[in-house]
Design a protein around this motif. Structure first.
Motif, PDB file in Angstrom:
ATOM      1  N   ILE A 321       0.884  -1.066  -0.039  1.00 11.16           N
ATOM      2  CA  ILE A 321       0.053   0.038  -0.080  1.00 11.16           C
ATOM      3  C   ILE A 321       0.892   1.067   0.105  1.00 11.16           C
ATOM      4  CG2 ILE A 321      -1.924   1.235   1.271  1.00 11.16           C
ATOM      5  CD1 ILE A 321      -2.634  -1.356   2.464  1.00 11.16           C
ATOM      6  N   ILE A 323       1.009   5.306  -0.169  1.00 13.11           N
ATOM      7  CA  ILE A 323       0.473   6.788  -0.062  1.00 13.11           C
ATOM      8  C   ILE A 323       1.147   7.578  -0.856  1.00 13.11           C
ATOM      9  CG2 ILE A 323      -0.609   8.583   1.329  1.00 13.11           C
ATOM     10  CD1 ILE A 323       0.264   5.306   2.903  1.00 13.11           C
ATOM     11  N   ARG A 342      -1.711  -1.534  -4.144  1.00 13.17           N
ATOM     12  CA  ARG A 342      -2.834  -0.344  -3.866  1.00 13.17           C
ATOM     13  C   ARG A 342      -1.983   1.131  -3.720  1.00 13.17           C
ATOM     14  NH1 ARG A 342      -5.168  -3.797  -5.535  1.00 13.17           N
ATOM     15  NH2 ARG A 342      -7.371  -4.629  -4.636  1.00 13.17           N
ATOM     16  N   LEU A 344      -2.772   4.970  -3.070  1.00  9.25           N
ATOM     17  CA  LEU A 344      -3.666   5.644  -2.429  1.00  9.25           C
ATOM     18  C   LEU A 344      -3.318   7.208  -2.670  1.00  9.25           C
ATOM     19  CD1 LEU A 344      -4.848   3.663   0.490  1.00  9.25           C
ATOM     20  CD2 LEU A 344      -5.673   3.591  -1.660  1.00  9.25           C
ATOM     21  N   THR A 345      -4.278   8.062  -3.197  1.00 15.07           N
ATOM     22  CA  THR A 345      -4.060   9.511  -3.278  1.00 15.07           C
ATOM     23  C   THR A 345      -5.232  10.175  -3.333  1.00 15.07           C
ATOM     24  OG1 THR A 345      -2.879  11.355  -4.611  1.00 15.07           O
ATOM     25  CG2 THR A 345      -4.214   9.711  -5.841  1.00 15.07           C
ATOM     26  N   GLN A 346      -5.408  11.644  -3.083  1.00 19.35           N
ATOM     27  CA  GLN A 346      -6.454  12.391  -3.262  1.00 19.35           C
ATOM     28  C   GLN A 346      -6.413  13.072  -4.549  1.00 19.35           C
ATOM     29  OE1 GLN A 346      -8.878  12.353  -0.997  1.00 19.35           O
ATOM     30  NE2 GLN A 346      -9.945  14.136  -2.225  1.00 19.35           N
ATOM     31  N   VAL A 368      -5.338  11.795   2.132  1.00 18.80           N
ATOM     32  CA  VAL A 368      -5.478  10.308   2.290  1.00 18.80           C
ATOM     33  C   VAL A 368      -5.941   9.858   3.609  1.00 18.80           C
ATOM     34  CG1 VAL A 368      -4.950   7.904   1.998  1.00 18.80           C
ATOM     35  CG2 VAL A 368      -4.211  10.066   0.330  1.00 18.80           C
ATOM     36  N   ALA A 369      -7.194   9.417   3.942  1.00 16.50           N
ATOM     37  CA  ALA A 369      -7.745   9.000   5.277  1.00 16.50           C
ATOM     38  C   ALA A 369      -7.188   7.938   5.698  1.00 16.50           C
ATOM     39  CB  ALA A 369      -9.204   8.969   5.279  1.00 16.50           C
ATOM     40  N   GLU A 371      -8.779   5.535   7.340  1.00 18.56           N
ATOM     41  CA  GLU A 371      -9.381   4.510   7.211  1.00 18.56           C
ATOM     42  C   GLU A 371      -9.238   3.889   5.791  1.00 18.56           C
ATOM     43  OE1 GLU A 371     -10.713   7.278  10.285  1.00 18.56           O
ATOM     44  OE2 GLU A 371     -10.322   7.485   8.079  1.00 18.56           O
ATOM     45  N   ARG A 372      -9.083   4.614   4.653  1.00 18.07           N
ATOM     46  CA  ARG A 372      -8.815   4.148   3.545  1.00 18.07           C
ATOM     47  C   ARG A 372      -7.522   3.174   3.249  1.00 18.07           C
ATOM     48  NH1 ARG A 372      -8.182   8.389  -1.294  1.00 18.07           N
ATOM     49  NH2 ARG A 372      -8.016   6.582  -2.399  1.00 18.07           N
ATOM     50  N   VAL A 373      -6.554   3.231   4.242  1.00 17.47           N
ATOM     51  CA  VAL A 373      -5.373   2.885   3.991  1.00 17.47           C
ATOM     52  C   VAL A 373      -5.606   1.393   4.962  1.00 17.47           C
ATOM     53  CG1 VAL A 373      -2.997   2.537   4.919  1.00 17.47           C
ATOM     54  CG2 VAL A 373      -3.808   4.726   4.130  1.00 17.47           C
ATOM     55  N   GLN A 375      -8.650  -0.177   5.290  1.00 17.10           N
ATOM     56  CA  GLN A 375      -9.280  -1.017   4.487  1.00 17.10           C
ATOM     57  C   GLN A 375      -8.561  -1.844   3.447  1.00 17.10           C
ATOM     58  OE1 GLN A 375     -12.439   1.517   3.094  1.00 17.10           O
ATOM     59  NE2 GLN A 375     -13.387   1.717   5.105  1.00 17.10           N
TER      60      GLN A 375
END
Length: 375
Positions: A321, A323, A342, A344-346, A368-369, A371-373, A375
């Motif tokens: 994962i 970020i 995965r 993850l970004t905004q 990036v919250a 909670e997203r990480v 999950q």
């Protein structure tokens, strides 16, 4: 006798004359005998990792030649045991380090028949080094169209025999696509980027044994999550509290922190108190490049910023994962197997800013919250 001050211009002139004579004679001797793959100063460790998979192709294409790789001094260890090159040389071997100034050695001239610059967006300093070799043939990536300096574009026309453009696209093509274009421009055979997947060559015995001893310090009854919280620049770092929340959501677990010596400041702000089911092992600054690869090889999950550790994890096929921000979106991230990686970004409309953020905070990363990480 002559003083050093009197003799040095003469010696320098002789070395320069000899280098030019050697370069001139090699230009007319047919097939290349000595080939240099050049990865220059400003590239980060992640850039070095992403060229590793090309070296076997260069070996096949230049079979019978003396094939050498030159890179930043502190990255030599990564490829030292590569079976596809005859030598890995530090860039310091080609210049005198005079504090803030770097004086190129005059006897670089004629040392190689072919020099291939693998840096995506070359600088003036890169071209000065390339020119100092005076090879019979040169090839290089010509850079991203939106980032290349017009003055450097003119220098490319004068210096390069084969200037390979990076196709303009939005988002930009991945680094592996650029290296594939460079390889094909020389006649190399590779059907796609899957054939350029990065590989690693561990030091026989030493690095594996040391990591094995370190790993015995960790509890064996819970998953090991390697956390690489820092990128090559602080602008790429996520929130310190975010990692704590993710660890709490994934507990019971063991968190192994990795990074370089300069990342120690970040670890001081990570608060792990109140998490009884989370065991933390702070290995920041305790591993070299080769040992980092072995640590990640043993991990059950890797979480962190867009960094060398992320590229190592993806290359090894680990569950990963990342970020990430939009500074180099498309060029370095996202990549990897979709079922194991995965990123993850905004999403924002300013992606592709080349890390020149104009916002009060780096919202693409800070937004990036946790909670997203988790999950």
């Amino acid at each position: 006798g002559m003083s050093g001050r009197e003799s040095s211009p003469r010696l320098s002139g002789l070395a320069r004359w000899f280098g030019r004579w050697r370069a001139w004679t090699r230009r007319f001797c047919g097939a290349p005998r000595r080939v240099l793959l050049l990865k220059t100063w400003n590239d980060h460790l992640g850039d070095m990792i992403l060229i590793n998979g090309t070296l076997s192709h260069y070996r096949r294409f230049y079979a019978g030649c003396q094939l050498e790789l030159a890179c930043a001094d502190n990255y030599v260890q990564l490829s030292r045991h590569c079976p596809h090159v005859d030598a890995v040389r530090p860039l310091g071997e080609f210049h005198f380090n005079l504090g803030r100034y770097h004086l190129l050695k005059p006897w670089n001239a004629g040392r190689y028949d072919r020099v291939i610059s693998m840096r995506r967006n070359p600088s003036k300093r890169d071209y000065q080094l390339l020119e100092s070799f005076r090879p019979a043939w040169t090839a290089a990536l010509a850079g991203d169209p939106l980032l290349i300096d017009p003055a450097l574009a003119r220098q490319q026309e004068e210096l390069l025999d084969c200037a390979v453009p990076v196709p303009a696209s939005q988002p930009p093509r991945h680094e592996l696509d650029a290296q594939l274009a460079l390889l094909r421009a020389q006649g190399g055979a590779a059907s796609g980027t899957d054939e350029l997947w990065p590989v690693f060559w561990p030091e026989p015995g030493r690095s594996e044994r040391r990591v094995e001893r370190m790993w015995l310090e960790l509890p064996a009854d819970r998953p090991a999550i390697v956390v690489a919280p820092c990128g090559s620049a602080s602008i790429r770092d996520w929130n310190t509290d975010g990692y704590r929340q993710v660890a709490a959501a994934l507990s019971p677990c063991t968190v192994v922190l990795v990074g370089t010596q300069r990342d120690r400041h970040f670890a001081k702000h990570l608060d792990w108190f109140g998490l009884p089911d989370v065991r933390v092992a702070n290995w920041i600054g305790r591993t070299d490049i080769v040992e980092l690869v072995e640590v990640i090889r043993k991990a059950d999950l890797v979480i962190g910023a867009e960094s060398a550790a992320f590229h190592v994890a993806v290359a090894l096929g680990k569950r990963t994962i990342c970020i990430a921000g939009g500074g180099h979106w498309g060029r370095f991230v996202p990549w990897g197997a979709a079922d194991r990686t995965r990123v993850l970004t905004q999403p924002l409309d300013c992606f592709g800013c080349n890390w020149k953020c104009h916002r009060p905070t780096v919202e693409c990363i800070k937004g990036v919250a946790p909670e997203r990480v988790a999950q």
